[in-house]
Design a protein around this motif. Sequence first.
Motif, PDB file in Angstrom:
ATOM      1  N   ASP A 258       5.695   3.329 -11.441  1.00 16.11           N
ATOM      2  CA  ASP A 258       6.258   3.750 -12.545  1.00 16.11           C
ATOM      3  C   ASP A 258       6.595   5.080 -12.697  1.00 16.11           C
ATOM      4  O   ASP A 258       7.014   5.863 -13.551  1.00 16.11           O
ATOM      5  CB  ASP A 258       5.290   3.471 -13.720  1.00 16.11           C
ATOM      6  CG  ASP A 258       3.748   4.322 -13.275  1.00 16.11           C
ATOM      7  OD1 ASP A 258       3.524   4.876 -12.221  1.00 16.11           O
ATOM      8  OD2 ASP A 258       3.151   4.437 -14.547  1.00 16.11           O
ATOM      9  N   ASN A 259       6.560   5.983 -11.299  1.00 17.68           N
ATOM     10  CA  ASN A 259       6.913   7.202 -10.925  1.00 17.68           C
ATOM     11  C   ASN A 259       8.360   7.378 -10.660  1.00 17.68           C
ATOM     12  O   ASN A 259       8.716   6.894  -9.891  1.00 17.68           O
ATOM     13  CB  ASN A 259       6.060   7.935  -9.994  1.00 17.68           C
ATOM     14  CG  ASN A 259       6.163   9.291 -10.095  1.00 17.68           C
ATOM     15  OD1 ASN A 259       7.129   9.966 -10.471  1.00 17.68           O
ATOM     16  ND2 ASN A 259       5.264  10.035  -9.490  1.00 17.68           N
TER      17      ASN A 259
ATOM     18  N   PRO B  84       7.577  -4.861  -2.744  1.00 20.06           N
ATOM     19  CA  PRO B  84       7.455  -5.073  -4.277  1.00 20.06           C
ATOM     20  C   PRO B  84       8.245  -4.208  -5.406  1.00 20.06           C
ATOM     21  O   PRO B  84       8.638  -3.191  -4.994  1.00 20.06           O
ATOM     22  CB  PRO B  84       5.802  -4.741  -4.359  1.00 20.06           C
ATOM     23  CG  PRO B  84       5.643  -3.464  -3.572  1.00 20.06           C
ATOM     24  CD  PRO B  84       6.464  -3.630  -2.217  1.00 20.06           C
ATOM     25  N   ALA B  85       8.132  -5.132  -6.256  1.00 23.64           N
ATOM     26  CA  ALA B  85       8.725  -4.289  -7.713  1.00 23.64           C
ATOM     27  C   ALA B  85       7.576  -3.778  -8.371  1.00 23.64           C
ATOM     28  O   ALA B  85       6.394  -4.544  -8.291  1.00 23.64           O
ATOM     29  CB  ALA B  85       9.742  -5.019  -8.216  1.00 23.64           C
ATOM     30  N   ASP B  86       7.733  -3.254  -9.266  1.00 24.92           N
ATOM     31  CA  ASP B  86       6.729  -2.629 -10.301  1.00 24.92           C
ATOM     32  C   ASP B  86       6.051  -4.097 -10.876  1.00 24.92           C
ATOM     33  O   ASP B  86       6.652  -4.750 -11.485  1.00 24.92           O
ATOM     34  CB  ASP B  86       7.044  -1.633 -11.346  1.00 24.92           C
ATOM     35  CG  ASP B  86       5.967  -1.288 -12.210  1.00 24.92           C
ATOM     36  OD1 ASP B  86       4.980  -0.951 -11.881  1.00 24.92           O
ATOM     37  OD2 ASP B  86       6.403  -1.075 -13.559  1.00 24.92           O
ATOM     38  N   GLY B  87       4.616  -3.920 -10.845  1.00 24.28           N
ATOM     39  CA  GLY B  87       3.994  -5.004 -11.486  1.00 24.28           C
ATOM     40  C   GLY B  87       3.883  -6.191 -10.735  1.00 24.28           C
ATOM     41  O   GLY B  87       2.835  -7.149 -11.015  1.00 24.28           O
TER      42      GLY B  87
ATOM     43  N   VAL C  90       0.653  -1.177  -0.010  1.00 26.47           N
ATOM     44  CA  VAL C  90      -0.110  -0.092   0.025  1.00 26.47           C
ATOM     45  C   VAL C  90       0.830   1.180  -0.261  1.00 26.47           C
ATOM     46  O   VAL C  90       0.866   2.288  -0.838  1.00 26.47           O
ATOM     47  CB  VAL C  90      -0.730  -0.066   1.055  1.00 26.47           C
ATOM     48  CG1 VAL C  90      -1.847   1.110   0.996  1.00 26.47           C
ATOM     49  CG2 VAL C  90      -1.761  -1.153   1.275  1.00 26.47           C
ATOM     50  N   VAL C  91       1.680   1.319   0.932  1.00 25.42           N
ATOM     51  CA  VAL C  91       2.608   2.436   1.222  1.00 25.42           C
ATOM     52  C   VAL C  91       3.552   2.669   0.047  1.00 25.42           C
ATOM     53  O   VAL C  91       3.827   3.982  -0.578  1.00 25.42           O
ATOM     54  CB  VAL C  91       3.375   2.522   2.268  1.00 25.42           C
ATOM     55  CG1 VAL C  91       2.567   2.442   3.548  1.00 25.42           C
ATOM     56  CG2 VAL C  91       4.658   1.706   2.399  1.00 25.42           C
ATOM     57  N   SER C  92       3.877   1.800  -0.804  1.00 23.02           N
ATOM     58  CA  SER C  92       4.571   1.917  -1.976  1.00 23.02           C
ATOM     59  C   SER C  92       3.822   2.390  -3.254  1.00 23.02           C
ATOM     60  O   SER C  92       4.142   3.346  -3.884  1.00 23.02           O
ATOM     61  CB  SER C  92       5.051   0.378  -2.615  1.00 23.02           C
ATOM     62  OG  SER C  92       6.139  -0.049  -1.751  1.00 23.02           O
ATOM     63  N   ALA C  93       2.740   2.051  -3.203  1.00 20.33           N
ATOM     64  CA  ALA C  93       1.908   2.536  -4.257  1.00 20.33           C
ATOM     65  C   ALA C  93       1.463   4.197  -3.923  1.00 20.33           C
ATOM     66  O   ALA C  93       1.297   4.877  -5.023  1.00 20.33           O
ATOM     67  CB  ALA C  93       0.385   1.619  -4.254  1.00 20.33           C
TER      68      ALA C  93
END
Length: 240
Positions: free
Chosen positions: A172-173, A106-109, A83-86
Motif C-alpha cells: 500500500d506504499n 503478487p498484487a496488494d492483498g 517477501v521482497v515485495s513486502a
Amino acid sequence: MTLTYVLVHGAWHTGQAWARVVPRLAASGRRVFTPTLTGYGETAHLLSPDVGLGTHTADVVRLLEEEDLRDVVLVGHSYAGMVVSAVANRVPERIARLVYLDAMVPADGENAFDVMPIPRSMLGTGWRMPPLPELPAPFGLFGVTDPGDVAWVRTMLSDQSVRCLEEPVVLDNPAFAAIPRTHIHCTVKPEGFDRRPVPAVQPNGEPADVRELATGHDCMITAPGELAGMLLDVPVSMPV
C-alpha cells in the motif's frame, strides 16, 4: 559506493542455496548478504504455526536496518518474491532495484496461493508443508538433476508453515511502485507451473525488464555463473 545485494531464498531452502553465486558477485566488488529466513535450516527449531510472510518480511527488514543497508539490489527467489515485495513496501528508501528470480509477483492483498495455485493441492490437515517431491528429469528436485547437487539440496530442505503461503501481502506504499524491477525466468519448468505474464510497462512507467535462463527453478545451483552475470548486469541508479 559499494553496491549491495541481498539474496533471499525461497520456500523450504536456506541462505546456503546462494553459495555458488556469492563468490562471483563478491569478485566484482559487491557486498552480498544471504539471510536464512525464520523456520528454515539452522532456525528450523523456530518453525511454528505462527511463522508466516510477516515473520520473513521482518527478518529481512531487520537485516537492512541493523546493517544500515541502502541502495540494495533485493533479490527474491520463488516464494521470496512475496517477501521482497513486502520488504520493499516497508522500506522502499533502502531498495535500489527488485529482482524477481523465477518468483511470485503478487498484487496488494494476495497470498502465495493466489499467485501460484499449484501448491494448494499439497496441503494436508496440519500446519506444516513438506518440500515439493523430486520429479523425473529434466525437472528433478526444484530443477536440480545432478545427483551430487540433489544430495546437497536435500541437506538444505525442511518443512515450512502453511501460514507462509496463506498470509496476504500488503503493498500500500506509493513509493513501492516507484522501485524499478527485473524479472528473471527459468525456462525449464514442469507443466502446470505457468507464471503470470509480466506487463510490458513496470509500475514506475519504465519498460519491463525480463530475462531468461535456460535451466531449472534452482538456477543459483544449476547455473550460478549465468545467474551472477545477469545480476551484475541489472541497471542500478546509485546516488552521486
